[in-house]
Design an enzyme around this catalytic site. Structure first.
Site, PDB file in Angstrom:
ATOM      1  N   HIS A   1     -22.286  14.095  -8.670  1.00 34.14           N
ATOM      2  CA  HIS A   1     -22.037  15.371  -9.379  1.00 34.14           C
ATOM      3  C   HIS A   1     -23.293  16.061  -8.968  1.00 34.14           C
ATOM      4  O   HIS A   1     -24.478  15.544  -9.111  1.00 34.14           O
ATOM      5  CB  HIS A   1     -21.881  15.329 -10.871  1.00 34.14           C
TER       6      HIS A   1
ATOM      7  N   HIS B   1     -11.592  14.133  -8.490  1.00 39.25           N
ATOM      8  CA  HIS B   1     -12.707  14.121  -9.488  1.00 39.25           C
ATOM      9  C   HIS B   1     -11.920  14.067 -10.785  1.00 39.25           C
ATOM     10  O   HIS B   1     -11.697  15.105 -11.215  1.00 39.25           O
ATOM     11  CB  HIS B   1     -13.264  15.691  -9.291  1.00 39.25           C
TER      12      HIS B   1
ATOM     13  N   ASP C   1     -11.153  16.871 -13.626  1.00 39.93           N
ATOM     14  CA  ASP C   1     -12.343  16.347 -14.341  1.00 39.93           C
ATOM     15  C   ASP C   1     -11.969  15.676 -15.699  1.00 39.93           C
ATOM     16  O   ASP C   1     -12.224  14.155 -15.459  1.00 39.93           O
ATOM     17  CB  ASP C   1     -13.365  17.486 -14.578  1.00 39.93           C
ATOM     18  N   ASP C   2     -11.876  16.185 -16.777  1.00 42.44           N
ATOM     19  CA  ASP C   2     -11.643  15.595 -18.035  1.00 42.44           C
ATOM     20  C   ASP C   2     -10.365  16.025 -18.562  1.00 42.44           C
ATOM     21  O   ASP C   2     -10.695  16.836 -19.658  1.00 42.44           O
ATOM     22  CB  ASP C   2     -13.052  15.396 -18.853  1.00 42.44           C
TER      23      ASP C   2
ATOM     24  N   HIS D   1     -12.312  11.862 -14.333  1.00 44.44           N
ATOM     25  CA  HIS D   1     -13.114  10.658 -15.184  1.00 44.44           C
ATOM     26  C   HIS D   1     -12.153   9.935 -16.153  1.00 44.44           C
ATOM     27  O   HIS D   1     -11.327  10.718 -16.738  1.00 44.44           O
ATOM     28  CB  HIS D   1     -14.310  11.162 -16.143  1.00 44.44           C
TER      29      HIS D   1
ATOM     30  N   GLU E   1     -23.248  21.483 -10.939  1.00 47.43           N
ATOM     31  CA  GLU E   1     -22.470  22.035 -11.899  1.00 47.43           C
ATOM     32  C   GLU E   1     -23.108  22.803 -13.024  1.00 47.43           C
ATOM     33  O   GLU E   1     -22.828  24.083 -12.995  1.00 47.43           O
ATOM     34  CB  GLU E   1     -21.968  20.786 -12.672  1.00 47.43           C
TER      35      GLU E   1
HETATM   36  N1  ADE Z   1     -18.687  12.955 -17.137  1.00 47.95           N
HETATM   37  C1  ADE Z   1     -17.650  13.386 -17.631  1.00 47.95           C
HETATM   38  N2  ADE Z   1     -17.382  14.509 -16.995  1.00 47.95           N
HETATM   39  C2  ADE Z   1     -18.588  15.269 -16.679  1.00 47.95           C
HETATM   40  C3  ADE Z   1     -18.873  16.482 -15.900  1.00 47.95           C
HETATM   41  N3  ADE Z   1     -18.170  17.349 -15.843  1.00 47.95           N
HETATM   42  N4  ADE Z   1     -20.189  16.407 -15.485  1.00 47.95           N
HETATM   43  C4  ADE Z   1     -20.854  15.651 -15.765  1.00 47.95           C
HETATM   44  N5  ADE Z   1     -20.761  14.320 -16.200  1.00 47.95           N
HETATM   45  C5  ADE Z   1     -19.517  13.930 -16.725  1.00 47.95           C
HETATM   46 ZN    ZN Z   2     -16.948  15.074 -13.478  1.00 47.03          ZN
END
Ligand code: ADE
Ligand code: ZN
Length: 338
Positions: free
Chosen positions: A198, A18, A279-280, A20, A201
């Site tokens: 997703h 996971h 994630d990011d 991005h 969340e």
């Molecule tokens: N795009 C990038 N990170 C995300 C996240 N945590 N949830 C939804 N969309 C995303």
């Molecule tokens: Zn994500």
């Protein structure tokens, strides 16, 4: 990451499921790419940009994240972005990555789909050649847009099908349920793509159920709120449907107030197939090993539990069964030595 725990985690062979790629754009690279593309930025410095990474919720983050991604214009930009991630991945013994990209974030600005995919693919090939890191691309549809846009994006992707393993669903969850995307998932399934989304969340447990029932996904990204529905938990356990959990993301986006309250402990205790992911990472303050470390400290996870999370990361991947086994055997070997 120089503590004994940090070293143990860094040396564990891991898969990341996971991530991005646009969320790995560090402020330094963002500034460098903006300069070469002659794009003016509203932030006066790298430090000022990094200081702005304080978020109240998912939407707050997405606003900054989409603005950040708008500096990416050329194939070289996408190559540099992905190669920077693979360089990090190599440093922390990530052996395999299943990487999200958001084509609509770029095509809406006039960047051709081919530019995005060609740059990412070239970096994947380079990473495998240089470090033996394998990877797969998962194309995410932006759920705040309509399904017609997602269907057009799927059409654009078909000529590059051999380079795209799966499809996913991301962006603002609340009010954009999986049910909105049934047709595009159906078509993608027919085309042979792996399916993930997703769900849970910020959104409710029902969105997780919808993703399973209506989109037929094989893996849930996040899934925190699945715990609110006992029958759903039982189903996730029985079918061993993986959840790709992102601890530092959850903290930064205020899905949880404190890592000590993170649901990962409850998820493990419920017998779910849990993986840890970043994630990011450029926005949330840590790459994969830092996520393992943070959750290990927050929930007092044992070395055995951390090894199991690393094993899960391969089990839950879309790798071939014999390749999964090879990675898992290596981790089990370490388990005896440590
Ligand atoms: N795009 C990038 N990170 C995300 C996240 N945590 N949830 C939804 N969309 C995303
Ligand atoms: Zn994500």
């Amino acid at each position: 990451m120089t503590t004994p725990l940090g070293k143990f985690i860094r040396h564990l062979p891991k898969a990341e499921l996971h991530l991005h790629i646009e969320g790995t754009l560090e402020p330094e690279l963002l500034f460098a790419i903006a300069a070469r593309n002659k794009i003016p930025l509203t932030y006066p410095s790298i430090t000022a940009l990094r200081d702005a990474y304080q978020f109240n919720d998912l939407q707050d983050f997405l606003d900054i994240y989409y603005r950040g991604a708008s500096v990416l214009l050329t194939e070289e930009d996408f190559y540099d972005l992905a190669l920077a991630y693979f360089t990090k991945a190599h440093e922390e013994n990530i052996r395999h990555a299943e990487i999200f990209f958001d084509p609509q974030t770029h095509t809406v600005r006039g960047v051709p789909f081919e530019t995005v995919i060609a740059g990412l693919h070239r970096a994947q090939v380079a990473a495998e050649k240089e470090w033996g890191i394998t990877s797969k691309l998962i194309m995410c549809f932006l759920r705040h847009l309509d399904e017609a846009d997602a269907l057009r994006t799927l059409d654009m992707a078909l000529p590059y099908k051999k380079w795209i393993a799966g499809i996913g669903l991301d962006s603002g969850e609340q009010g954009n349920p999986p049910s909105k995307f049934q047709a595009v998932y159906k078509r993608a399934a027919k085309e042979g793509f792996f399916l993930v989304a997703h769900a849970g969340e910020e959104g409710p447990a029902e969105y997780v159920t919808e993703a399973l029932d209506l989109l037929n996904v094989k893996r849930i990204d996040h899934g925190n709120h699945a715990l609110d529905d006992a029958a759903l938990v039982m189903r996730l356990r029985t079918q061993q449907i993986p959840l790709t959990v992102c601890p530092l993301s959850n903290l930064k986006l205020r899905v949880i107030a404190d890592l000590r309250e993170h649901p990962l402990r409850k998820m493990i205790d419920a017998g779910l197939l849990i993986t840890v992911n970043s994630d990011d990472p450029a926005y949330f303050g840590g790459y994969l090993s830092e996520n393992y470390c943070a959750i290990a400290e927050g929930l007092d996870l044992s070395h055995e539990e951390l090894r199991q999370l690393a094993i899960n990361s391969f089990t839950a991947s879309f790798l071939e069964e014999d390749t999964k086994k090879k990675h898992i055997t290596e981790i089990n070997g370490l388990s005896m030595a440590n």
